[in-house]
Design a protein around this motif. Structure first.
Motif, PDB file in Angstrom:
ATOM      1  N   ARG A   8       0.794  -1.225   0.000  1.00 59.62           N
ATOM      2  CA  ARG A   8       0.000   0.000   0.000  1.00 59.62           C
ATOM      3  C   ARG A   8       0.825   1.273   0.000  1.00 59.62           C
ATOM      4  O   ARG A   8       0.279   2.361  -0.156  1.00 59.62           O
ATOM      5  N   LYS A   9       2.130   1.138   0.197  1.00 64.16           N
ATOM      6  CA  LYS A   9       2.996   2.311   0.271  1.00 64.16           C
ATOM      7  C   LYS A   9       4.175   2.143  -0.680  1.00 64.16           C
ATOM      8  O   LYS A   9       4.466   1.044  -1.141  1.00 64.16           O
ATOM      9  N   HIS A  10       4.858   3.245  -0.914  1.00 65.84           N
ATOM     10  CA  HIS A  10       6.058   3.200  -1.757  1.00 65.84           C
ATOM     11  C   HIS A  10       7.123   2.317  -1.132  1.00 65.84           C
ATOM     12  O   HIS A  10       7.764   1.506  -1.801  1.00 65.84           O
ATOM     13  N   THR A  11       7.337   2.472   0.184  1.00 76.18           N
ATOM     14  CA  THR A  11       8.320   1.679   0.909  1.00 76.18           C
ATOM     15  C   THR A  11       7.666   1.184   2.188  1.00 76.18           C
ATOM     16  O   THR A  11       7.130   1.975   2.962  1.00 76.18           O
ATOM     17  N   GLN A  12       7.686  -0.121   2.392  1.00 79.78           N
ATOM     18  CA  GLN A  12       7.117  -0.679   3.613  1.00 79.78           C
ATOM     19  C   GLN A  12       7.596  -2.111   3.816  1.00 79.78           C
ATOM     20  O   GLN A  12       8.002  -2.784   2.876  1.00 79.78           O
ATOM     21  N   LEU A  13       7.542  -2.544   5.068  1.00 73.44           N
ATOM     22  CA  LEU A  13       7.786  -3.938   5.407  1.00 73.44           C
ATOM     23  C   LEU A  13       6.441  -4.548   5.784  1.00 73.44           C
ATOM     24  O   LEU A  13       5.779  -4.073   6.706  1.00 73.44           O
ATOM     25  N   VAL A  14       6.034  -5.578   5.051  1.00 73.78           N
ATOM     26  CA  VAL A  14       4.736  -6.214   5.240  1.00 73.78           C
ATOM     27  C   VAL A  14       4.953  -7.583   5.877  1.00 73.78           C
ATOM     28  O   VAL A  14       5.662  -8.430   5.316  1.00 73.78           O
ATOM     29  N   ASP A  15       4.338  -7.813   7.022  1.00 73.50           N
ATOM     30  CA  ASP A  15       4.431  -9.106   7.700  1.00 73.50           C
ATOM     31  C   ASP A  15       3.659 -10.144   6.886  1.00 73.50           C
ATOM     32  O   ASP A  15       2.439 -10.044   6.734  1.00 73.50           O
ATOM     33  N   ILE A  16       4.378 -11.129   6.355  1.00 74.86           N
ATOM     34  CA  ILE A  16       3.739 -12.188   5.569  1.00 74.86           C
ATOM     35  C   ILE A  16       3.782 -13.532   6.298  1.00 74.86           C
ATOM     36  O   ILE A  16       3.445 -14.562   5.717  1.00 74.86           O
ATOM     37  N   THR A  17       4.144 -13.499   7.573  1.00 74.94           N
ATOM     38  CA  THR A  17       4.232 -14.736   8.362  1.00 74.94           C
ATOM     39  C   THR A  17       2.912 -15.509   8.373  1.00 74.94           C
ATOM     40  O   THR A  17       2.925 -16.734   8.163  1.00 74.94           O
ATOM     41  N   PRO A  18       1.772 -14.862   8.627  1.00 76.42           N
ATOM     42  CA  PRO A  18       0.515 -15.633   8.661  1.00 76.42           C
ATOM     43  C   PRO A  18       0.202 -16.346   7.352  1.00 76.42           C
ATOM     44  O   PRO A  18      -0.244 -17.497   7.360  1.00 76.42           O
ATOM     45  N   GLN A  19       0.462 -15.696   6.214  1.00 78.51           N
ATOM     46  CA  GLN A  19       0.195 -16.334   4.924  1.00 78.51           C
ATOM     47  C   GLN A  19       1.126 -17.522   4.696  1.00 78.51           C
ATOM     48  O   GLN A  19       0.717 -18.537   4.128  1.00 78.51           O
ATOM     49  N   ILE A  20       2.373 -17.390   5.118  1.00 75.42           N
ATOM     50  CA  ILE A  20       3.314 -18.496   4.953  1.00 75.42           C
ATOM     51  C   ILE A  20       2.936 -19.647   5.876  1.00 75.42           C
ATOM     52  O   ILE A  20       2.944 -20.814   5.460  1.00 75.42           O
ATOM     53  N   GLN A  21       2.569 -19.346   7.107  1.00 72.46           N
ATOM     54  CA  GLN A  21       2.145 -20.397   8.025  1.00 72.46           C
ATOM     55  C   GLN A  21       0.918 -21.118   7.472  1.00 72.46           C
ATOM     56  O   GLN A  21       0.829 -22.341   7.544  1.00 72.46           O
ATOM     57  N   GLN A  22      -0.029 -20.381   6.907  1.00 75.40           N
ATOM     58  CA  GLN A  22      -1.216 -21.004   6.326  1.00 75.40           C
ATOM     59  C   GLN A  22      -0.838 -21.922   5.168  1.00 75.40           C
ATOM     60  O   GLN A  22      -1.392 -23.005   5.017  1.00 75.40           O
ATOM     61  N   ALA A  23       0.125 -21.496   4.355  1.00 79.41           N
ATOM     62  CA  ALA A  23       0.582 -22.331   3.238  1.00 79.41           C
ATOM     63  C   ALA A  23       1.242 -23.609   3.746  1.00 79.41           C
ATOM     64  O   ALA A  23       1.040 -24.689   3.175  1.00 79.41           O
ATOM     65  N   VAL A  24       2.026 -23.505   4.821  1.00 81.33           N
ATOM     66  CA  VAL A  24       2.645 -24.688   5.440  1.00 81.33           C
ATOM     67  C   VAL A  24       1.553 -25.638   5.930  1.00 81.33           C
ATOM     68  O   VAL A  24       1.617 -26.855   5.709  1.00 81.33           O
ATOM     69  N   THR A  25       0.539 -25.093   6.573  1.00 87.96           N
ATOM     70  CA  THR A  25      -0.583 -25.904   7.065  1.00 87.96           C
ATOM     71  C   THR A  25      -1.316 -26.562   5.907  1.00 87.96           C
ATOM     72  O   THR A  25      -1.601 -27.766   5.951  1.00 87.96           O
ATOM     73  N   ASP A  26      -1.617 -25.779   4.870  1.00 92.29           N
ATOM     74  CA  ASP A  26      -2.330 -26.315   3.701  1.00 92.29           C
ATOM     75  C   ASP A  26      -1.533 -27.414   3.002  1.00 92.29           C
ATOM     76  O   ASP A  26      -2.123 -28.335   2.437  1.00 92.29           O
TER      77      ASP A  26
END
Length: 142
Positions: A8-26
């Protein structure tokens, strides 16, 4: 497999841990490694603290100091700073998985580092299950 992240911004750090954990679970992954790879030359991947938002701000501000947006760059697209920041941060992280969960420290999260947004980013995930390489990941006895 991949996950898609809308920044959503020009420069940012986005926490993607939940999406990766969900992929591991899936993927029904019990133990092994997950390789997290940014498919972009202006967005990296890092692991760092997620408890205090000032850490993300300090990282962004420090990178802006090292690689200012305006500089004596030759790249014609005008986003050389983003390319340099991505090379500095790196395009991937390798994260252990045990008992179906990412192995991270108490304060650690996995971040997509956006340096030329806002954009839609793709992060590739490759799962390396223990049983795929038992001699590499399991100690042997003599």
């Amino acid at each position: 497999m991949h996950i898609t992240i809308a920044t959503r911004k020009h420069t940012q750090l986005v926490d993607i841990t939940p999406q990766i954990q969900q992929a591991v679970t899936d993927a029904a992954m019990d133990s092994g490694l997950v390789h997290v790879f940014s498919m972009h030359t202006t967005a990296g991947i890092t692991i760092n603290e997620n408890a205090d938002p000032d850490v993300k701000t300090d990282i962004i501000n420090s990178l802006d100091g090292l690689f200012p947006w305006t500089g004596n760059y030759r790249h014609m697209e005008g986003n050389s700073a983003a390319h340099l920041k991505t090379s500095f941060m790196g395009a991937f992280q390798l994260v252990p998985v045990e008992k179906g969960s990412l192995v991270l420290g108490t304060w650690q999260s996995i971040f997509l580092c956006e340096f030329d947004g806002p954009r839609t980013r793709r992060v590739n995930l490759t799962f390396i299950h223990d049983q795929q390489f038992p001699t590499l990941l399991t100690p042997t006895s003599k």
